[in-house]
Design an enzyme around this catalytic site. Structure first.
Site, PDB file in Angstrom:
ATOM      1  N   GLU A  44     -12.104  -0.892   3.945  1.00  0.00           N
ATOM      2  CA  GLU A  44     -13.306  -0.144   4.322  1.00  0.00           C
ATOM      3  C   GLU A  44     -14.344  -0.194   3.194  1.00  0.00           C
ATOM      4  OE1 GLU A  44     -14.168   4.354   6.110  1.00  0.00           O
ATOM      5  OE2 GLU A  44     -12.321   3.926   5.014  1.00  0.00           O
ATOM      6  N   LYS A 113     -18.193   3.381  12.384  1.00  0.00           N
ATOM      7  CA  LYS A 113     -17.087   4.338  12.373  1.00  0.00           C
ATOM      8  C   LYS A 113     -17.452   5.554  13.219  1.00  0.00           C
ATOM      9  CE  LYS A 113     -13.879   6.397   8.999  1.00  0.00           C
ATOM     10  NZ  LYS A 113     -13.586   6.529   7.546  1.00  0.00           N
ATOM     11  N   CYS A 174      -9.973   3.422   9.579  1.00  0.00           N
ATOM     12  CA  CYS A 174      -9.353   4.461   8.746  1.00  0.00           C
ATOM     13  C   CYS A 174      -9.085   5.761   9.486  1.00  0.00           C
ATOM     14  CB  CYS A 174     -10.217   4.701   7.504  1.00  0.00           C
ATOM     15  SG  CYS A 174      -9.340   5.589   6.188  1.00  0.00           S
ATOM     16  N   SER A 356       2.618  16.117 -28.602  1.00  0.00           N
ATOM     17  CA  SER A 356       3.227  17.322 -29.169  1.00  0.00           C
ATOM     18  C   SER A 356       4.742  17.265 -29.211  1.00  0.00           C
ATOM     19  CB  SER A 356       2.793  18.539 -28.351  1.00  0.00           C
ATOM     20  OG  SER A 356       3.388  18.504 -27.066  1.00  0.00           O
TER      21      SER A 356
END
Length: 733
Positions: A44, A113, A174, A356
């Site tokens: 896309e 779309k 999508c 750390s």
């Protein structure tokens, strides 16, 4: 037989880099043609990159996309192959997210779309309009300059499919696949056999199964070939697009690409017999019945054959087992690939991490180590682009390149333990051992002198010197002394990141890596502008529980055995003095466990619970071990600290998105940062519910007491309960 060879792809596009994106599109088409495919599907918005965001509102973005498409169509790229190419298009005054279907140097159809993604990380309605007309295709006038170059003035635009002489093909873009009424159902009834799904789907832990089940379900009961293409990599933001291009036939996966990879272009091909689709549909009675009275979908007729006849030299793709990564592998490979893209595209020459010796910073170090292993592996496999990037970033000379991951880490990864009088020898040692295992260039620095200078300055200004709580100081003094250490570490980290390249005669700068996890961000258990404030944070959306599981996995599978000891150590900030009767622990400081934080986070974000509904849910979940009053106190405690610390999210380091309850307020979790932390109305409602529950509990207990007394007086066993119940209404309460 109607044999059809198809190709779909994972592309590592970069938002707004049109040269890069066009290059990868051409490479994918060339590889598809070389493999013998006659259909090529791309992701896309591949021309522009998916993550352009408000750049989509610029006319330049759309015009540049047309120029890139013209460049592709004027060459021989689309000769003999149907190419679906994603780009934004303006029609009239509206901007659409489109798939442009091209063949033989012409545009056959433009498919806009119809269902836009507009939740979570997605804001497509901000930039695009959803196409709503489903009854007919409209004629779209191609921009003049492009039309003249292509010799084509207009093209059908809208919802429909392409009818070739031997099959029918349609796009489903999508989000449309996941909509309540997906287009593929209607298209299948209209005879469409091949579905092209161009996607821009980001990685999230444990998400892939949802996606694959959708592809399988789309074709299992109605037949068809479902092709899926996706972006893969970091295209300029917090998201990592996790590829996994695939082909599904009649509910069976027949081809699957990688989910995590450093490759810029990956092609996935499948050889299919379309007669298998026709055969399945012909055997389903309900499909036949519904197809006979279907709603007609517009189509474009193309006098062209895509299929080839029966050929023994062609091997058909067969169903295969779906490849899934464990969550621990996803944590290693997803952020690792994301870091590599960020590093090579940012102009930086390495990473700097305040290490750390605790679980969070060690997780980040292990992910960078994994990234170095992936780079070394791809170079060994002959990937010239990865090799070129590694040579440039590592500042290699005279034809040298990374020989192994530890050697590469030595050139691009810098760790620094910034200890104080409150740091233990154990954490200092764990940081050093892990750095040696990974291969980082490691520093051990003591910050007590800088802390003392700040306190002396404060004492000069005010005449007072703060003390820790264990030494008799107040909570304000105690917190401030911790914050001073944390913020000094941030300043020191950025100083080293900017000056160490100069010290080492290297160009560029180092990216400072943050290491606060999603649960600490949610609770606000971090100092604003401390060493959690960095350039980027690969674990900012990963829970503490998942990180601890990752450490156990990485100790074995990445070869960093010291991670086992780090995982077993209790989490502590080491910002307060260690005494024989006191040791600072994270969960004690927070007033809640990391496991509880994860539950709060999911209820707050995923299940959209406010304080009252969270309390009610947890009464069911924790009712076996906690009273309603205890649950209420826990919920109030969480929301109090969530509220007073929400402002920290406004400056949260940009983090890799991996979890659906991320508190990142810049993109994903849009809530205010100024709260009434007392939540007076909501907490009052909780108290009322608790009071009602307590009253009911008392009433039930009284009922049981009456019942017991009645049984004792009757002396007739079970019959006494009935007699007592009939004469005592309180028994039924």
């Amino acid at each position: 037989m109607r044999l059809l060879k198809v190709a779909t792809c994972n592309l590592n596009q970069w938002a707004m880099d049109f040269d890069c994106n066009t290059k990868y599109i051409k490479e994918s088409i060339a590889q598809a043609k070389q493999a013998g495919a006659v259909i090529r599907l791309g992701p896309e918005l591949e021309v522009t990159g998916y993550g352009c965001e408000d750049h989509f509102l610029e006319l330049d973005t759309v015009s540049h996309a047309w120029e890139c498409l013209k460049d592709i169509l004027l060459g021989d790229w689309t000769d003999g192959i149907l190419c679906s190419i994603g780009m934004p298009i303006i029609k009239g005054s509206e901007r659409y997210n489109c798939q442009v279907l091209c063949l033989n140097r012409k545009i056959i159809m433009i498919r806009p779309k119809m269902c836009l993604a507009n939740d979570g990380n997605y804001r497509e309605l901000r930039w695009f309009t959803a196409w709503k007309r489903k009854d007919q295709l409209e004629e779209f006038q191609i921009p003049n300059e492009i039309a003249e170059a292509l010799g084509q003035k207009s093209v059908p635009f809208g919802y429909g499919f392409i009818q070739f002489q031997d099959t029918a093909i349609a796009a489903e873009i999508c989000e449309e696949l996941f909509s309540p009424i997906a287009p593929h159902a209607e298209l299948a009834l209209n005879g469409v056999e091949v579905f092209l799904n161009a996607s821009g789907s980001h990685h999230q832990l444990r998400k892939l199964d949802v996606r694959l089940r959708a592809f399988i379900g789309a074709t299992q009961t109605r037949g068809g070939v479902y092709m899926y293409s996706n972006h893969q990599g970091c295209d300029g933001g917090r998201l990592y697009y996790d590829g996994c291009a695939c082909v599904v036939v009649n509910g069976d996966l027949v081809a699957q690409g990688s989910q995590f990879s450093l490759k810029d272009v990956e092609i996935v091909t499948a050889q299919i017999d379309l007669d298998a689709v026709a055969s399945l549909r012909g055997s389903i009675s309900t499909f036949q019945e519904q197809a006979s009275c279907k709603t007609r979908v517009p189509s474009v007729a193309v006098a062209y054959n895509l299929c080839m006849p029966f050929n023994l030299k062609v091997a058909l793709s067969i169903p295969q087992k779906i490849k899934y990564h464990s969550p621990e592998e996803e944590i290693a490979f997803g952020p690792g690939c994301w870091l590599w893209d960020y590093l090579r595209r940012s102009g930086a020459s390495g990473f700097l991490l305040p290490l750390s010796g605790g679980a969070d910073s060690s997780s980040v170090a292990a992910i960078v180590g994994c990234m170095c292993q992936l780079v070394a592996k791809e170079i060994a496999n002959g990937d010239e682009q990865v090799k070129a990037d590694a040579i440039r970033i590592g500042n290699y000379k005279d034809g040298q390149f990374p020989a192994n991951s530890r050697e590469f880490a030595k050139r691009i990864f810098y760790t620094v333990f910034m200890g104080s009088e409150n740091s233990s020898d154990a954490t200092r040692s764990r940081a050093k051992v892990l750095a040696d295992e990974i291969g980082s260039w490691h520093l051990d620095v003591n910050i007590d002198g800088v802390v003392s200078a700040f306190l002396s300055l404060f004492q000069t200004l005010t005449g007072k010197r703060p003390r820790y709580k264990v030494d008799g100081g107040s909570n304000i003094e105690n917190l401030s002394l911790q914050n001073i250490q944390a913020r000094i570490r941030m300043v020191l980290a950025f100083m080293l990141a900017s000056l160490l390249p100069w010290v080492h005669s290297k160009p560029g700068f180092y990216l400072v890596l943050g290491s606060s996890n999603v649960d600490e961000g949610l609770r606000g258990y971090l100092t604003k502008y401390d060493c959690s404030s960095a350039d980027i944070n690969p674990i900012g959306s990963i829970s503490k529980q998942d990180l601890r599981a990752f450490l156990r996995w990485a100790a074995i599978h990445l070869g960093y055995s010291s991670l086992q000891d780090i995982e077993e150590a209790p989490p502590t900030a080491e910002l307060e003095p260690i005494r024989s009767n006191y040791s600072q622990l994270d969960e004690v400081d927070m007033g809640m466990t990391y496991e509880e934080l994860s539950v709060y986070g999911r209820l707050r974000k995923i299940f959209r619970c406010g304080p009252v509904s969270m309390f009610q849910n947890l009464c069911y979940r924790w009712g076996a071990r906690l009273t309603p009053s205890q649950v209420a106190e826990k919920v109030k405690h969480f929301f109090k600290y969530y509220s007073i610390n929400r402002h920290k999210m406004t400056v949260l380091t940009p983090s890799y998105h991996a979890e659906s309850y991320s508190p990142d307020d810049n993109r994903f979790d849009l809530r205010q940062f100024l709260y009434n932390a007392r939540w007076p109305y909501q907490f009052r409602k909780i108290d009322e519910i608790v009071s009602e529950l307590d009253d009911n509990k008392v009433a039930v207990q009284e009922s049981k007491d009456h019942e017991a007394m009645a049984n004792a007086s009757d002396g007739v066993g079970g019959m006494g309960v009935i007699a007592a119940g009939s004469g005592n209404p309180s028994v039924g309460i």
